[in-house]
Scaffold this motif. Structure first.
Motif, PDB file in Angstrom:
ATOM      1  N   ASP A  56       0.868  -1.179   0.000  1.00  0.00           N
ATOM      2  CA  ASP A  56       0.000   0.000   0.000  1.00  0.00           C
ATOM      3  C   ASP A  56       0.911   1.238   0.000  1.00  0.00           C
ATOM      4  O   ASP A  56       1.836   1.313   0.813  1.00  0.00           O
ATOM      5  N   HIS A 113      -1.297   1.431   9.312  1.00  0.00           N
ATOM      6  CA  HIS A 113      -1.786   0.103   9.689  1.00  0.00           C
ATOM      7  C   HIS A 113      -0.796  -0.984   9.318  1.00  0.00           C
ATOM      8  O   HIS A 113       0.029  -0.801   8.411  1.00  0.00           O
ATOM      9  N   HIS A 116      -5.587  -4.082   5.498  1.00  0.00           N
ATOM     10  CA  HIS A 116      -5.501  -3.451   6.812  1.00  0.00           C
ATOM     11  C   HIS A 116      -5.404  -4.520   7.883  1.00  0.00           C
ATOM     12  O   HIS A 116      -6.305  -5.344   8.026  1.00  0.00           O
ATOM     13  N   ALA A 139       2.171   0.021   7.087  1.00  0.00           N
ATOM     14  CA  ALA A 139       2.051   1.160   6.178  1.00  0.00           C
ATOM     15  C   ALA A 139       1.973   2.409   7.051  1.00  0.00           C
ATOM     16  O   ALA A 139       1.092   2.521   7.897  1.00  0.00           O
ATOM     17  N   GLU A 160       1.395   6.428   6.951  1.00  0.00           N
ATOM     18  CA  GLU A 160       0.745   7.303   5.963  1.00  0.00           C
ATOM     19  C   GLU A 160       0.221   8.606   6.565  1.00  0.00           C
ATOM     20  O   GLU A 160      -0.975   8.768   6.741  1.00  0.00           O
ATOM     21  N   GLU A 176       2.545   7.826   1.647  1.00  0.00           N
ATOM     22  CA  GLU A 176       2.500   6.524   2.335  1.00  0.00           C
ATOM     23  C   GLU A 176       3.530   5.564   1.762  1.00  0.00           C
ATOM     24  O   GLU A 176       3.734   5.511   0.544  1.00  0.00           O
TER      25      GLU A 176
HETATM   26 MG    MG Z   1      -2.914   2.600   3.777  1.00  0.00          MG
END
Ligand code: MG
Length: 269
Positions: A120, A183, A190, A215, A217, A248
């Motif tokens: 992500d 996350h 997630h 991740a 962000e 991110e």
């Molecule tokens: Mg994300």
């Protein structure tokens, strides 16, 4: 859900992440006046499928939401995250954030459901020439992510990530979005733990360990941090209409030293 990823899992995450980082960089270059966010979205899906991945956000349907229709989340100006790609044309002076997730490799037998691992990543880019306020927002938001990555070493608490971002951002008068956080990522888009971009005392006890994949962000606003949701049910905007930026990366915590930035873009190497 496995908090730690095995070496084999980390390798797959890194491979997919680097492919995704290269795709995102190219998508960012498409953000020019006259281009629609749907055109960027179509190219995003084509590129993900071309490398053997699956768009992670397309069809994503947490409870209470209709399935997300796009491969990317496309957010213009005061839109923070989860913007739906559309035939809206980009205009000189806007800022566009592109958030993208990929499951990779498709049908590998790895990961839950046999379709590889999730990464992500997001950037915010200028559309043509932007004013100094917007330019500064992009620079500060990107820097806050870099500072957070810098401290994400084994033995550090998840709370430290939020603390570093907060200590850098708040004295400059920007807002830190609180309704959305970073996350864990890998088996799902997630996962645990939540990684806020502000200090949370309870996360002092949550320590980063080698093999943790998260991740980070930061979502930063020129004005107030409070958010609102548009009638489409997805797009999160700043409540006061102020500009917002989002950067991110998916990172892998290592045995010693700095984390591996799985979604590193070619220009960052
Ligand atoms: Mg994300």
């Amino acid at each position: 859900m496995a908090y730690l990823k095995t070496q084999e899992e980390q390798d797959a995450i890194l491979k997919g992440g680097l492919l995704l980082g290269a795709i995102l960089e190219d998508l960012g270059k498409m953000a020019k006046p006259g281009v629609t966010t749907l055109e960027i979205d179509t190219e995003a899906e084509r590129r993900i499928r071309a490398v053997g991945g699956i768009p992670a956000f397309k069809g994503y349907a947490p409870s209470g939401h209709r399935p997300f229709p796009g491969t990317i989340c496309a957010c213009v100006n005061d839109e923070i995250v989860h913007g739906i790609p559309s035939d809206r044309v980009l205009i000189e002076g806007q800022i566009l954030s592109i958030d993208i997730g990929m499951q990779y490799p498709a049908k590998s037998g790895l990961g839950q459901g046999g379709n590889g691992f999730f990464t992500d990543t997001a950037i915010t880019v200028p559309v043509g020439e932007i004013n100094s306020q917007a330019r500064q927002l992009l620079s500060v938001t990107k820097k806050s992510l870099e500072m957070a990555i810098e401290v994400a070493t084994a033995g550090t608490s998840v709370a430290e990530i939020g603390r570093v971002i907060e200590r850098y951002i708040e004295p400059q008068g920007y807002g830190i979005v609180r309704d959305l956080v970073g996350h864990g990522v890998g088996h799902e888009v997630h996962e645990d733990p939540a990684v806020p971009n502000y200090y949370e005392a309870y996360l002092e006890k949550k320590l980063l360990k080698p093999g943790v994949v998260i991740a980070i962000e930061p979502m930063i606003t020129v004005g107030d941090y409070r958010t609102d949701v548009l009638d489409d049910g997805w797009t999160i905007v700043t409540d006061d209409g102020s500009l917002s930026a989002h950067f991110e990366h998916t990172i892998i915590i290592t045995e010693d030293g700095k984390p591996i930035v799985a979604t590193l873009r070619p220009s960052e190497k």
